[in-house]
Design an enzyme around this catalytic site. Structure first.
Site, PDB file in Angstrom:
ATOM      1  CD  GLN A 274       8.250 -12.549  -4.980  1.00 18.56           C
ATOM      2  OE1 GLN A 274       7.857 -12.190  -3.690  1.00 18.56           O
ATOM      3  NE2 GLN A 274       8.135 -11.501  -5.838  1.00 18.56           N
TER       4      GLN A 274
ATOM      5  CG  ASP B 173       8.044  -5.557  -7.519  1.00 16.15           C
ATOM      6  OD1 ASP B 173       6.754  -5.531  -6.771  1.00 16.15           O
ATOM      7  OD2 ASP B 173       8.514  -6.606  -7.804  1.00 16.15           O
TER       8      ASP B 173
ATOM      9  CG  ASP C  34       1.892  -2.819  -1.161  1.00 13.22           C
ATOM     10  OD1 ASP C  34       1.820  -3.120  -0.227  1.00 13.22           O
ATOM     11  OD2 ASP C  34       1.318  -2.992  -2.058  1.00 13.22           O
TER      12      ASP C  34
END
Ligand SMILES: Cc1cc2nc3c(=O)[nH]c(=O)nc-3n(C[C@H](O)[C@H](O)[C@H](O)COP(=O)(O)OP(=O)(O)OC[C@H]3O[C@@H](n4cnc5c(N)ncnc54)[C@H](O)[C@@H]3O)c2cc1C
Lengths: 505, 525
Positions: free
Chosen positions: A241, A315, A367
């Site tokens: 990203q 993550d 999340d």
């Protein structure tokens, strides 16, 4: 002195004046670009002025090695100053997003310009020294030098930046430098060696700088820093990203692929709601798993509970967790949560991790980004929630960020019903986050108790146990609706989400 | 330099750059074992080793594997050989630094819930996780994930394989009528109480009306039924090539309708059109079958010839690892090999084998750092285009769950359908790597211009005899009767191509039946 001599002197002194103005302008540009991109203008300006002056010193010292053909050298150096100075701001803007060590590029560029500018005046003085009496020469040159500096420092903030902008200003002054070179070249053609090459160099430099001036708009557009309303203080690309941090006074915002992730002004609302209802309803709090949430803000909230023994954070993006464990501004925001000894970080894909996970957790916080494409939609499927259920201890609870129940009610309730489908009890709730709007979560577990089993920690700014009942109440426009269950082989959630958000946008 | 020269120069450079595009991409043929060549050889040296066994099984494709799975735990002396280094035959798979990919077969449609044997195996393989309301619940990791299929039509990717955008109202209504006909055939039962269409095909009804469909081509039957839509025919052309490697005018109408009407498997969590698939394609099922076999195949060992004597068959084999000839004497023999191979092994009994026309195929596995997209639906599992030489490609990485990984392998399927398969086969074998690359580039550039910039490798696999073409009349064949004769010698056939339909289900049942046959012989002493 005859007339032509006079004119010649005037010309040289004008050159000094232009050269001096340009020199200072480049320094100001570098300082401004640096504080725009890196923030903290005091530091940026003082380090850049320091580097610049020091490099000028090096330039003056180097001037002694130029023994002959001083005029040709001076013209060459003018061209170099014009080109480096003229392109400096564009280069800095474009490279900011691309290179690893931006500061190195910045100081190298400032240093280079400084060295060239430092060479200018000593060389010019030596060119002029046979034509003037020394004291007269020194006084004249320095007079013009300082007048130029004064002019530069006044017009830069008052005229140039507001009317031309950083890029155009640099190109304009680059062109002025090259014009000085042209003038001297035309005047002293007979003294210049390698006329043809010099002429080509002049043509090339002028064309390049003019081109830059004309296309500066486009260069600016390429540099994404301006896509954001606030100052970009960090930008980087990982294989997964694009991360951009912006800052406006004390408000720091994180954008992932251009989508707002949090704003420091109200993120506490979002993260307190994510963490505290689940924590206070969970009977046990020994082992906690956080999926996504590489910013450490949810972990910050978790660390308020001393009874938590370990926090496992998964993550995907190492760049994200690294940034949030090293950048001083972000460390202040997440209270160094990611560096806490209770926290273990794993940079891998959450689905694969959970699928192979063989331990159970008392609390699992999820999340993930919104289900805006098929790849992310998989992380909201029955298959994923079955793995979630398997890794949840008997009394354990999970909480899932579930997009906006106001903008995308079908998507929100689809997540809720998908969790029910795999046999998890759920309690959906929502809050208001000013920078996001109405936002929803789903609390899930094998069973969910009817009241909290522990008090909230001190120091919260938003959440209170009393407010939870209100969060669980959904007004008519967000009320539950019947949806399909999101499975890997139908991915209905992505369809709902796409439809609902496209209407909204 | 004059201005004109300059312009010409830049133009030339541009052309050169265009021509060199993709030159960096390495293209290679998947390594092929030396055994195929050995089988074509006429003369062989005398064997230097001798062995004997009660059963020799030749071939470790799906049929051979299914047979050996069923014979697991047997105390008999069994030898099992496979000519390739890797097992799996048409369902074999490979792996590179990006991931696994299929060389041939890549999916299994949700099977008929009445097919107890297959469901039993799928349960053991972890593909069925539970039963709900009398229906199997499939493992969600194995069911093809959404988005499943997309079709490139008129410069745009649309959802599903049946054209829905850019077609006229007559096309749309014909397509609708076609699927009504399919549904009708799905339900249809014969006077014998059996389904007109199901799998395996020996369970299909023997009704004359149904069998009459085998007398004409699919295309002719469609025309008789008043179908003429160009869009529909383009779609059907794709389907026939996909399953049978031939065009609708070459295909038996019975086989054509079978493709659509036999897929009616039901499940608690999938619909009848859904499929099971894995990054390695049906290689997953190969591994699952092998895991249940108590005997492992000797690989790189090719059978060269068989002399059938009463209950004592002598099989000459060549071991590519030791480069030795060997003679195996066995009382029972299972030929889990295709008919064109059987003919070479047993020339004396050639009329016991079916005279299929096999179409050649090329499968290219294309490693991509990223798939540059065009407009419409995003990358799906099956990505299809109509009216090109290839059928499109399957995204081997589709079932993986790493949402941000852009690297993947695309398996491009390229049937070489001509009227003269032999000629096509010869042609296919004569193509060099760069010839194939040109073909592949032509196909990929159609929907993914600029793909060359992201491609890191192309691996080509040629299937000389990929699958038999079920031409009109394929259901009735005299060869069946000859097989009784072979059985007397203790030779049992097991291969998908016995049925004429090259499908996993056919191979699986052929293997099971062969094992069953052998077990009966052993039980009867
Ligand atoms: C390109 C392609 C795509 C396909 N896609 C699908 C699909 O998606 N779904 C589907 O259901 N089916 C598909 N099929 C059909 C596939 O053929 C069957 O699914 C199945 O794999 C057939 O298995 P089999 O055992 O009958 O035959 P084979 O796979 O032909 O097995 C025969 C085995 O015998 C070995 N052998 C041959 N000669 C000798 C010898 N002399 N000595 C020793 N060993 C020998 C071969 O190496 C091979 O391993 C596809 C086929 C091809 C070619």
């Amino acid at each position: 002195m005859d007339k032509s001599e006079n004119r010649f002197h005037l010309l040289l002194l004008i050159s000094v004046f232009v050269v001096a103005t340009c020199g200072l302008i480049y320094e100001l540009i570098a300082g401004t670009v640096a504080s725009y991109l890196l923030g903290d203008s005091v530091t940026q300006f003082s380090t850049i002025i320091g580097t610049y002056l020091f490099s000028m010193g090096i330039g003056s010292w180097l001037s002694r090695f130029f023994k002959s053909n001083l005029l040709s050298w001076f013209i060459r150096i003018e061209l170099l100053v014009g080109l480096t100075g003229g392109f400096s701001s564009s280069l800095l803007f474009l490279l900011f997003n691309q290179v690893e060590s931006f500061r190195l590029v910045l100081y190298a560029l400032v240093g280079l310009t400084g060295v060239f500018v430092g060479l200018e005046i000593p060389l010019l003085m030596r060119i002029l020294k046979d034509r003037y009496e020394f004291s007269d020469l020194v006084s004249r040159v320095f007079t013009f030098d300082y007048i130029g500096a004064l002019l530069a420092s006044l017009i830069f903030p008052l005229v140039l930046i507001p009317y031309l902008g950083l890029l155009k200003t640099s190109f304009l002054f680059g062109i002025l430098n090259v014009l000085v070179a042209w003038l001297l070249f035309e005047k002293f053609k007979s003294d210049v060696q390698g006329k043809r090459i010099m002429q080509w160099m002049l043509i090339f430099s002028t064309a390049a700088l003019l081109g830059g001036f004309v296309f500066s708009e486009r260069i600016m557009r390429t540099s994404e820093s301006l896509a954001y309303a606030d100052k970009v203080i960090y930008a980087g690309s990982s294989p997964y990203q694009r991360l951009v941090l912006t800052r406006n006074n004390s408000d720091i915002k994180l954008f992932l692929n251009g989508n707002l992730q949090f704003s420091s002004a109200d993120e506490y609302r979002y993260h307190e709601a994510l963490v505290h209802p689940a924590c206070t309803y969970s009977k046990q709090l020994n082992r906690v798993l956080v999926l996504g949430g590489g910013d450490g803000l949810a972990v910050r909230e978790l660390l308020r509970y001393p009874e938590i023994k370990s926090i496992q954070l998964v993550d995907l993006d190492p760049m994200m967790t690294k940034l949030f464990s090293s950048n001083p501004l972000l460390l202040e925001l997440n209270k160094q949560a990611l560096k806490h000894p209770k926290v273990t970080i794993n940079n891998t894909d959450a689905f694969t991790w959970l699928r192979t996970c063989s331990i159970q957790f008392d609390l699992i916080l999820i999340d993930f980004p919104d289900p805006s494409n098929y790849s992310i939609g998989k992380l909201y499927s029955t298959t994923f929630y079955k793995e979630l259920k398997r890794c949840l201890s008997k009394d354990g609870l999970a909480v899932i960020q579930s997009t906006s129940p106001f903008v995308a009610p079908k998507s929100f309730w689809c997540i809720n019903q998908t969790l029910n489908e795999v046999g998890l009890a759920t309690q959906p709730f929502h809050i208001y986050v000013p920078s996001f709007g109405e936002w929803g979560y789903v609390l899930a577990g094998h069973t969910i108790g009817s009241s909290p089993v522990r008090p909230i920690p001190t120091g919260l700014r938003f959440y209170t146990p009393e407010s939870f009942a209100q969060m669980c109440w959904f007004p008519t426009d967000m009320m539950e609706r019947q949806t399909d269950v999101n499975r890997l082989n139908n991915q209905v959630l992505v369809h709902y989400f796409e439809k609902e958000w496209s209407v909204y946008n | 330099m004059k201005r004109r020269d300059f312009l010409l120069g830049t133009f030339g450079l541009g052309l050169l750059a265009q021509a060199c595009k993709g030159n960096h991409i390495p293209v290679r043929f998947e390594s092929q074992s030396p055994t195929a060549h050995k089988l074509r050889q006429q003369q062989h040296a005398a064997p230097s080793k001798f062995r004997s066994c009660e059963l020799l099984v030749i071939g470790a494709g799906i049929a051979g594997l299914a047979c050996m799975r069923k014979l697991s735990g047997s105390t008999k002396n069994i030898i099992w050989i496979e000519s390739e280094q890797a097992i799996g035959g048409n369902s074999a798979w490979k792996q590179n630094s990006i991931g696994k990919y299929p060389l041939g077969a890549h999916y299994l449609p949700v099977p008929d819930e009445r097919d107890a044997e297959l469901l039993q195996f799928l349960t053991e393989a972890g593909c069925i996780t539970a039963w709900k309301d009398g229906l199997p619940v499939y493992n969600e990791y194995h069911l093809c994930q959404d988005p499943e299929e997309r079709l490139f039509y008129d410069g745009y990717w649309q959802e599903g394989l049946v054209p829905s955008f850019g077609i006229g109202p007559e096309d749309a209504s014909e397509i609708k009528r076609f699927f009504e006909q399919v549904n009708h055939f799905k339900q249809k039962k014969g006077k014998d109480g059996k389904d007109w269409f199901c799998l395996p095909i020996r369970k299909c009804s023997n009704d004359e009306d149904a069998r009459a469909l085998d007398n004409l081509s699919f295309e002719a039957d469609l025309r008789n039924r008043g179908f003429s839509s160009k869009a529909l025919f383009m779609y059907l052309d794709y389907c026939c090539k996909d399953d049978y490697g031939c065009r609708p005018d070459q295909l038996s109408a019975w086989a054509g309708w079978h493709y659509f009407a036999a897929r009616k498997g039901r499940s608690a969590n999938a619909s009848s059109g859904d499929v099971l698939t894995w990054p390695e394609g049906n290689g997953f099922l190969v591994n699952a079958l092998l895991k249940q076999c108590t005997i492992q195949p000797e690989t790189g060992v090719v059978a060269l010839s068989i002399s059938a004597e009463n209950k004592s068959n002598k099989v000459l084999i060549w071991n590519s690892k030791t480069a030795e000839y060997e003679l195996i004497t066995c009382s029972q023999l299972v030929l889990a090999t295709p008919q064109f191979v059987n003919k070479k092994l047993l020339p004396a009994h050639a009329n016991a084998f079916r005279n299929w026309d096999y179409s050649p195929w090329m499968v290219a596995n294309i490693s991509m750092k990223r798939v540059p997209e065009t407009k419409g639906m995003p990358l799906s599992w099956d990505n299809v285009w109509l009216g090109k030489k290839s059928l499109g490609y399957v995204n081997a990485g589709h079932q993986l769950l790493n949402p941000f990984e852009s690297k993947t392998i695309l398996s491009l399927y390229f049937p070489l359908c001509g009227d003269n398969s032999k000629e096509k086969r010869k042609q296919a074998h004569s193509y060099s790597e760069s010839d194939w690359k040109k073909w592949i580039a032509d196909e990929l550039s159609y929907a993914h211009p600029g793909w060359e910039d992201y491609c890191s490798e192309i691996a080509i696999h040629l299937w000389g005899h990929a699958m038999p073409k079920p031409r009109p009349g394929f259901l009735t064949d005299e060869a069946f009767k000859q097989q009784e004769l072979l059985a007397q010698h203790g030779i049992v056939l097991a291969h998908s191509d016995l049925s004429g339909l090259s499908l996993f289900e056919e191979a699986f049942h052929a293997g099971n039946e062969a094992a069953h046959h052998i077990q009966q012989i052993w039980n009867n002493g």
